[in-house]
Design an enzyme around this catalytic site. Structure first.
Site, PDB file in Angstrom:
ATOM      1  N   SER A  20       0.865  -1.183   0.000  1.00 13.39           N
ATOM      2  CA  SER A  20       0.000   0.000   0.000  1.00 13.39           C
ATOM      3  C   SER A  20       0.900   1.231   0.000  1.00 13.39           C
ATOM      4  O   SER A  20       2.014   1.176   0.567  1.00 13.39           O
ATOM      5  CB  SER A  20      -0.882   0.021   1.257  1.00 13.39           C
ATOM      6  OG  SER A  20      -1.507   1.285   1.389  1.00 13.39           O
ATOM      7  N   TYR A  75      -1.701  -0.843  10.478  1.00 14.98           N
ATOM      8  CA  TYR A  75      -1.898  -1.498   9.169  1.00 14.98           C
ATOM      9  C   TYR A  75      -0.796  -1.059   8.209  1.00 14.98           C
ATOM     10  O   TYR A  75      -0.169  -1.882   7.530  1.00 14.98           O
ATOM     11  CB  TYR A  75      -3.285  -1.104   8.649  1.00 14.98           C
ATOM     12  CG  TYR A  75      -3.542  -1.332   7.177  1.00 14.98           C
ATOM     13  CD1 TYR A  75      -4.055  -2.545   6.702  1.00 14.98           C
ATOM     14  CD2 TYR A  75      -3.302  -0.320   6.239  1.00 14.98           C
ATOM     15  CE1 TYR A  75      -4.312  -2.741   5.358  1.00 14.98           C
ATOM     16  CE2 TYR A  75      -3.552  -0.519   4.894  1.00 14.98           C
ATOM     17  CZ  TYR A  75      -4.055  -1.721   4.454  1.00 14.98           C
ATOM     18  OH  TYR A  75      -4.307  -1.911   3.111  1.00 14.98           O
ATOM     19  N   LYS A 109       2.313  -2.944   6.007  1.00 14.89           N
ATOM     20  CA  LYS A 109       2.507  -2.776   4.553  1.00 14.89           C
ATOM     21  C   LYS A 109       3.944  -2.335   4.250  1.00 14.89           C
ATOM     22  O   LYS A 109       4.501  -2.699   3.206  1.00 14.89           O
ATOM     23  CB  LYS A 109       1.487  -1.787   3.998  1.00 14.89           C
ATOM     24  CG  LYS A 109       0.049  -2.302   4.060  1.00 14.89           C
ATOM     25  CD  LYS A 109      -0.105  -3.587   3.253  1.00 14.89           C
ATOM     26  CE  LYS A 109      -1.542  -4.061   3.158  1.00 14.89           C
ATOM     27  NZ  LYS A 109      -1.695  -5.240   2.288  1.00 14.89           N
TER      28      LYS A 109
HETATM   29  N1  LIG Z   1      -8.689  -0.802  -1.257  1.00 12.00           N
HETATM   30  C1  LIG Z   1      -7.663  -0.011  -1.032  1.00 12.00           C
HETATM   31  O1  LIG Z   1      -7.777   1.236  -1.011  1.00 12.00           O
HETATM   32  C2  LIG Z   1      -6.297  -0.604  -0.811  1.00 12.00           C
HETATM   33  C3  LIG Z   1      -5.213   0.269  -0.805  1.00 12.00           C
HETATM   34  C4  LIG Z   1      -3.938  -0.250  -0.602  1.00 12.00           C
HETATM   35  C5  LIG Z   1      -3.760  -1.618  -0.437  1.00 12.00           C
HETATM   36  N2  LIG Z   1      -4.852  -2.447  -0.431  1.00 12.00           N
HETATM   37  C6  LIG Z   1      -4.604  -3.877  -0.248  1.00 12.00           C
HETATM   38  O2  LIG Z   1      -5.184  -4.593  -1.320  1.00 12.00           O
HETATM   39  C7  LIG Z   1      -5.448  -5.944  -0.898  1.00 12.00           C
HETATM   40  C8  LIG Z   1      -6.851  -6.329  -1.314  1.00 12.00           C
HETATM   41  O3  LIG Z   1      -7.781  -5.546  -0.590  1.00 12.00           O
HETATM   42  P1  LIG Z   1      -9.157  -5.025  -1.203  1.00 12.00           P
HETATM   43  O4  LIG Z   1      -9.147  -3.563  -1.081  1.00 12.00           O
HETATM   44  O5  LIG Z   1      -9.426  -5.667  -2.525  1.00 12.00           O
HETATM   45  O6  LIG Z   1     -10.165  -5.581  -0.082  1.00 12.00           O
HETATM   46  P2  LIG Z   1     -11.517  -6.416  -0.141  1.00 12.00           P
HETATM   47  O7  LIG Z   1     -12.340  -6.033  -1.298  1.00 12.00           O
HETATM   48  O8  LIG Z   1     -12.091  -6.319   1.211  1.00 12.00           O
HETATM   49  O9  LIG Z   1     -11.000  -7.914  -0.410  1.00 12.00           O
HETATM   50  C9  LIG Z   1     -10.216  -8.579   0.559  1.00 12.00           C
HETATM   51  C10 LIG Z   1     -10.094 -10.043   0.140  1.00 12.00           C
HETATM   52  O10 LIG Z   1      -9.261 -10.719   1.080  1.00 12.00           O
HETATM   53  C11 LIG Z   1      -9.981 -11.832   1.616  1.00 12.00           C
HETATM   54  N3  LIG Z   1      -9.526 -12.036   2.977  1.00 12.00           N
HETATM   55  C12 LIG Z   1      -9.626 -11.201   4.032  1.00 12.00           C
HETATM   56  N4  LIG Z   1      -9.101 -11.754   5.123  1.00 12.00           N
HETATM   57  C13 LIG Z   1      -8.641 -12.971   4.754  1.00 12.00           C
HETATM   58  C14 LIG Z   1      -7.993 -14.029   5.423  1.00 12.00           C
HETATM   59  N5  LIG Z   1      -7.718 -13.956   6.728  1.00 12.00           N
HETATM   60  N6  LIG Z   1      -7.676 -15.146   4.715  1.00 12.00           N
HETATM   61  C15 LIG Z   1      -7.972 -15.237   3.410  1.00 12.00           C
HETATM   62  N7  LIG Z   1      -8.576 -14.280   2.716  1.00 12.00           N
HETATM   63  C16 LIG Z   1      -8.906 -13.161   3.381  1.00 12.00           C
HETATM   64  C17 LIG Z   1     -11.442 -11.455   1.472  1.00 12.00           C
HETATM   65  O11 LIG Z   1     -12.321 -12.555   1.394  1.00 12.00           O
HETATM   66  P3  LIG Z   1     -12.988 -13.277   2.693  1.00 12.00           P
HETATM   67  O12 LIG Z   1     -13.449 -12.176   3.612  1.00 12.00           O
HETATM   68  O13 LIG Z   1     -14.091 -14.094   2.127  1.00 12.00           O
HETATM   69  O14 LIG Z   1     -11.910 -14.123   3.276  1.00 12.00           O
HETATM   70  C18 LIG Z   1     -11.415 -10.757   0.123  1.00 12.00           C
HETATM   71  O15 LIG Z   1     -11.404 -11.717  -0.920  1.00 12.00           O
HETATM   72  C19 LIG Z   1      -5.193  -5.963   0.599  1.00 12.00           C
HETATM   73  O16 LIG Z   1      -3.920  -6.485   0.873  1.00 12.00           O
HETATM   74  C20 LIG Z   1      -5.240  -4.489   0.987  1.00 12.00           C
HETATM   75  O17 LIG Z   1      -4.503  -4.228   2.160  1.00 12.00           O
HETATM   76  C21 LIG Z   1      -6.110  -1.964  -0.626  1.00 12.00           C
END
Ligand SMILES: NC(=O)c1ccc[n+]([C@@H]2O[C@H](COP(=O)([O-])OP(=O)(O)OC[C@H]3O[C@@H](n4cnc5c(N)ncnc54)[C@H](OP(=O)(O)O)[C@@H]3O)[C@@H](O)[C@H]2O)c1
Length: 255
Positions: free
Chosen positions: A146, A159, A163
């Site tokens: 991130s 968090y 990262k």
């Molecule tokens: N969105 C942003 O602004 C942003 C910015 C920077 C970085 N990120 C990073 O991008 C990545 C994806 O996030 P996203 O934004 O796409 O979030 P999201 O839409 O909430 O998706 C998160 C995914 O991770 C799974 N997950 C959560 N906890 C888990 C666990 N303990 N074991 C296995 N699977 C798990 C969830 O499915 P289940 O709940 O069904 O397990 C879901 O498929 C993350 O690493 C996040 O930190 C996001």
């Protein structure tokens, strides 16, 4: 861009929605077989159907696993090997943020969960993927960090610290695993997903106005970078972090 992904096998964690789902769909559209994982099998089965319909040439396997549970992670990698013969690409995408507030007040349980899912799981799944063919076949690991791992922010400091660790452990793995396995990171800015909903939904127009590129990220913006880092177009890149943030971190002013 020639990706060379056709026929390769990619395992994507956290692929039931958001960024992980978009990455899995984009890799499948390039002809890769995809193994999609997250905790809920039903949600994965729906995503598998969608991906298979959109990319009929790609094999799709849905296998539930909590990224922090070693036995479930091993079973997922074993299933991938049994179905497709071995892993060429690992996308460590699953992430969590159980706590919002000053880092000085975080409870041990929330801190431990954040490290387990965001940080140590990357080490564990990389170890398993290496044994599941990646070490022998060579390939690519992509870790989703991130931009928060490069800056300070209110509310999500712990968090963000995990990262920052993802960025460093990617560099370390890149050094240890070269030349057969390349390891790179993507550092997304604010992307419109479930995880970040509380940050963007109430203020989307206002935040977008302050962004150089005048909009928030979509999961597909990150998926495009993942296709690049997974495939042959990035064959001379390892240990790097690709920032995909709409210009958020190069703003002249944060006001
Ligand atoms: N969105 C942003 O602004 C942003 C910015 C920077 C970085 N990120 C990073 O991008 C990545 C994806 O996030 P996203 O934004 O796409 O979030 P999201 O839409 O909430 O998706 C998160 C995914 O991770 C799974 N997950 C959560 N906890 C888990 C666990 N303990 N074991 C296995 N699977 C798990 C969830 O499915 P289940 O709940 O069904 O397990 C879901 O498929 C993350 O690493 C996040 O930190 C996001």
């Amino acid at each position: 861009m020639r990706t060379g992904l056709n026929g390769r096998t990619a395992l994507v964690t956290g692929a039931s929605r958001g960024i992980g789902k978009a990455i899995a769909a984009a890799l499948a559209a390039e002809g890769a077989n995809v193994v999609i994982s997250s905790r809920k099998q039903e949600a994965l089965d729906e995503v598998a159907k969608e991906i298979a319909a959109a990319s009929p040439g790609a094999g799709v396997l849905a296998k539930a696993a909590h990224v922090g549970h070693a036995d479930e992670a091993a079973a997922c990698v074993d299933a991938a090997v049994a179905e497709f013969g071995g892993i060429d690409i690992l996308v460590n995408n699953a992430g969590t943020n159980p706590y919002y507030g000053p880092m000085a007040d975080i409870e041990p349980a929330a801190a431990a969960k954040t490290v387990e899912v965001n940080q140590f799981a990357i080490v564990q799944w990389t170890q398993l993927a290496l044994k599941g063919g990646l070490a022998e076949r060579g390939g690519a690991v992509i870790n989703i960090a991130s931009v928060g791992g490069m800056i300070t922010e209110h509310g999500i400091g712990y968090y963000n610290a995990t990262k920052a660790a993802v960025i460093h452990l990617s560099r370390q793995f890149a050094m240890e695993l070269a030349p057969k396995v390349r390891v790179n990171c993507i550092a997304p800015g604010l992307v419109k997903t479930h995880l970040a909903r509380a940050l963007w939904e109430p203020n989307e127009a206002q935040i977008s106005e302050h962004m150089p590129l005048k909009r928030l990220g979509e999961p597909e913006d990150i998926a495009n970078a993942a296709v690049f880092l997974a495939g042959d177009a990035s064959s001379w890149m390892t240990g790097q972090t690709l920032v995909v943030d709409g210009g958020a971190t190069i703003r002249a002013s944060i006001a």
